[in-house]
Design a protein around this motif. Structure first.
Motif, PDB file in Angstrom:
ATOM      1  N   ARG A  66       0.787  -1.086   0.055  1.00  0.00           N
ATOM      2  CA  ARG A  66       0.036   0.050  -0.062  1.00  0.00           C
ATOM      3  C   ARG A  66       0.964   1.228   0.126  1.00  0.00           C
ATOM      4  O   ARG A  66       2.113   1.198   0.214  1.00  0.00           O
ATOM      5  CB  ARG A  66      -0.804   0.159   1.248  1.00  0.00           C
ATOM      6  N   HIS A  70       0.217   4.570   4.636  1.00  0.00           N
ATOM      7  CA  HIS A  70      -0.251   3.319   5.438  1.00  0.00           C
ATOM      8  C   HIS A  70       0.594   2.196   5.108  1.00  0.00           C
ATOM      9  O   HIS A  70       0.020   1.288   4.325  1.00  0.00           O
ATOM     10  CB  HIS A  70      -1.873   3.221   5.324  1.00  0.00           C
ATOM     11  N   GLN A  72       2.010  -1.561   4.723  1.00  0.00           N
ATOM     12  CA  GLN A  72       1.640  -2.718   4.802  1.00  0.00           C
ATOM     13  C   GLN A  72       2.419  -3.793   3.913  1.00  0.00           C
ATOM     14  O   GLN A  72       2.858  -3.308   2.980  1.00  0.00           O
ATOM     15  CB  GLN A  72       0.170  -2.861   4.281  1.00  0.00           C
ATOM     16  N   ARG A 121       0.827 -10.917   7.273  1.00  0.00           N
ATOM     17  CA  ARG A 121       0.516  -9.590   7.130  1.00  0.00           C
ATOM     18  C   ARG A 121       1.123  -8.676   8.188  1.00  0.00           C
ATOM     19  O   ARG A 121       1.066  -9.223   9.371  1.00  0.00           O
ATOM     20  CB  ARG A 121      -0.803  -9.256   7.119  1.00  0.00           C
ATOM     21  N   GLN A 122       1.754  -7.494   8.034  1.00  0.00           N
ATOM     22  CA  GLN A 122       2.165  -6.483   8.952  1.00  0.00           C
ATOM     23  C   GLN A 122       1.654  -5.222   8.568  1.00  0.00           C
ATOM     24  O   GLN A 122       2.001  -4.960   7.308  1.00  0.00           O
ATOM     25  CB  GLN A 122       3.845  -6.624   8.967  1.00  0.00           C
ATOM     26  N   LYS A 123       1.311  -4.204   9.486  1.00  0.00           N
ATOM     27  CA  LYS A 123       0.931  -2.891   9.367  1.00  0.00           C
ATOM     28  C   LYS A 123       2.018  -1.953  10.229  1.00  0.00           C
ATOM     29  O   LYS A 123       2.485  -2.653  11.409  1.00  0.00           O
ATOM     30  CB  LYS A 123      -0.521  -2.780   9.524  1.00  0.00           C
ATOM     31  N   GLN A 124       2.134  -1.012   9.838  1.00  0.00           N
ATOM     32  CA  GLN A 124       2.772   0.174  10.648  1.00  0.00           C
ATOM     33  C   GLN A 124       2.155   0.196  11.952  1.00  0.00           C
ATOM     34  O   GLN A 124       0.968   1.105  11.755  1.00  0.00           O
ATOM     35  CB  GLN A 124       3.175   1.101   9.810  1.00  0.00           C
ATOM     36  N   MET A 129       6.692  -2.199  12.044  1.00  0.00           N
ATOM     37  CA  MET A 129       5.759  -2.959  11.340  1.00  0.00           C
ATOM     38  C   MET A 129       5.388  -3.960  12.235  1.00  0.00           C
ATOM     39  O   MET A 129       6.199  -4.544  13.164  1.00  0.00           O
ATOM     40  CB  MET A 129       6.546  -3.715   9.952  1.00  0.00           C
TER      41      MET A 129
END
Length: 388
Positions: A66, A70, A72, A121-124, A129
């Motif tokens: 992304r 944002h 990802q 999956r990882q998001k900030q 992350m």
């Protein structure tokens, strides 16, 4: 009748010339002329742009799926990034440090200290992350690509430096076998979480990476991977035979020793396209053609050829098809056309090569992670074809 010596010499020369002409014709048919334009300079231009747009992080690098506002990352994208980076090295690019930084990110986001599968999956969150507990499960396609990329890194650089590629690859392959291979069907599950009665028979046809399983068997000296390869080929053949189009769904169900196939319905797993040729299944032409490129398997040849015959009948390739071949969406997408272009090159399908291969070489042809990354990866693999 007695022949003079010069007649034998002339006859031998005629046979030699005929052989050389035949060989030239064979090479022309096997390698379409357009492949020769996939050169190292073009690959460097593409790789640098892809790196600028999609690689993020410092000591630990990951592929952005992304926008930077944002961030990802996915295990799927990490696998693609590692494959792209090690393949770029084969074209003279100094990418080992970047590859090691991608490895560092993978190692930091494994399911657990004792389970080397990657969290899907990882998001900030803040400055780091992070995976939620629900995201600390695996996606088999990402793990397979990561393991194969580590093998390629071992081939490219050896494992005597700061990163033991071979040790990491073997550790991950053992975990894939333990957690992601169904012990009854000997087929890849969709993830380590797919163990309930409702999920244990799910198969993502694009995970049937027969070329990888053949290599795992040799690399690990483990004949059970050969059975995974054979069963994968059987399922691909059965799915291909179900429709005149040769198209396969994003997901299917396979159960029992006889590999009985049952359909899924829309939204059963992940999206409205679960039972259609969607954003997972669009990778099948690439995965199966890659096996044919390496093994010359007649099953992979026939499965690929049937899909290519379908796409040759279409005026253009758009995103998502029903299994009978009806377009579901009207817009084009490189995630669907790039695998067809690559498969056409492998098979020597000149009509499709002429129509779609130029899009693989077009810098800036995609502006979203998934199609842009598949384009980059398949351009590199097309370059490998050109150097065969």
């Amino acid at each position: 009748m007695k022949r003079h010596r010069y007649q034998w010499v002339i006859g031998g020369l005629v046979l030699l010339v005929a052989f050389m002409v035949g060989l030239a014709v064979y090479q022309t048919q096997r390698r379409p002329k357009s492949l020769t334009t996939v050169n190292d300079d073009l690959i460097r231009v593409h790789y640098r742009q892809w790196q600028r747009e999609y690689l993020s992080g410092q000591q630990q690098k990951f592929v952005l799926t992304r926008g930077a506002e944002h961030p990802q990352a996915l295990s799927e994208s990490q696998g693609y990034g590692m494959l792209i980076t090690v393949l770029a090295a084969k074209h003279g690019m100094p990418t080992r440090q970047t590859f090691d930084q991608l490895v560092a990110y993978y190692l930091a986001h494994r399911v657990s200290p004792t389970n080397p599968l990657m969290a899907w999956r990882q998001k900030q969150v803040g400055q780091r992350m992070h995976s939620t507990p629900a995201e600390m499960t695996s996606a088999t396609d990402g793990d397979l690509d990561i393991a194969y990329a580590l093998i390629l890194a071992d081939d490219q650089w050896g494992s005597i430096g700061s990163v033991d590629y071979k040790g990491l690859a073997q550790q991950l392959i053992r975990a894939i076998k333990q957690y992601e291979i169904n012990p009854v069907t000997q087929l890849p599950r969709v993830g380590n979480w797919a163990t309930t009665p409702a999920t244990q028979h799910l198969v993502r046809p694009s995970d049937l990476m027969t070329a990888y399983f053949r290599r795992f068997a040799r690399y690990m000296q483990d004949g059970e991977w050969t059975q995974v390869a054979l069963n994968s080929q059987t399922v691909l053949q059965k799915l291909s035979q179900q429709r005149s189009s040769g198209l396969m769904p994003d997901f299917t169900q396979v159960s029992g020793d006889h590999l009985t196939i049952r359909p899924v319905h829309a939204r059963q797993v992940a999206s409205p396209y679960d039972n259609q040729y969607g954003f997972n299944a669009c990778r099948v032409p690439w995965r199966v053609a890659y096996d044919y490129q390496l093994s010359r398997s007649p099953v992979s040849r026939d499965v690929t050829a049937k899909m290519l015959a379908f796409f040759a009948r279409q005026s253009r390739i758009t995103a998502v098809y029903t299994l009978t071949g009806r377009p579901v969406e009207t817009y084009p997408n490189q995630a669907f056309s790039a695998p067809v272009a690559y498969a056409a090159q492998v098979m020597g399908h000149q009509r499709l090569v002429t129509r779609y291969a130029p899009s693989l070489k077009r810098v800036g042809a995609s502006n979203a992670y998934y199609p842009a990354t598949l384009q980059m990866l398949l351009l590199l693999q097309s370059g490998e074809l050109a150097h065969d």
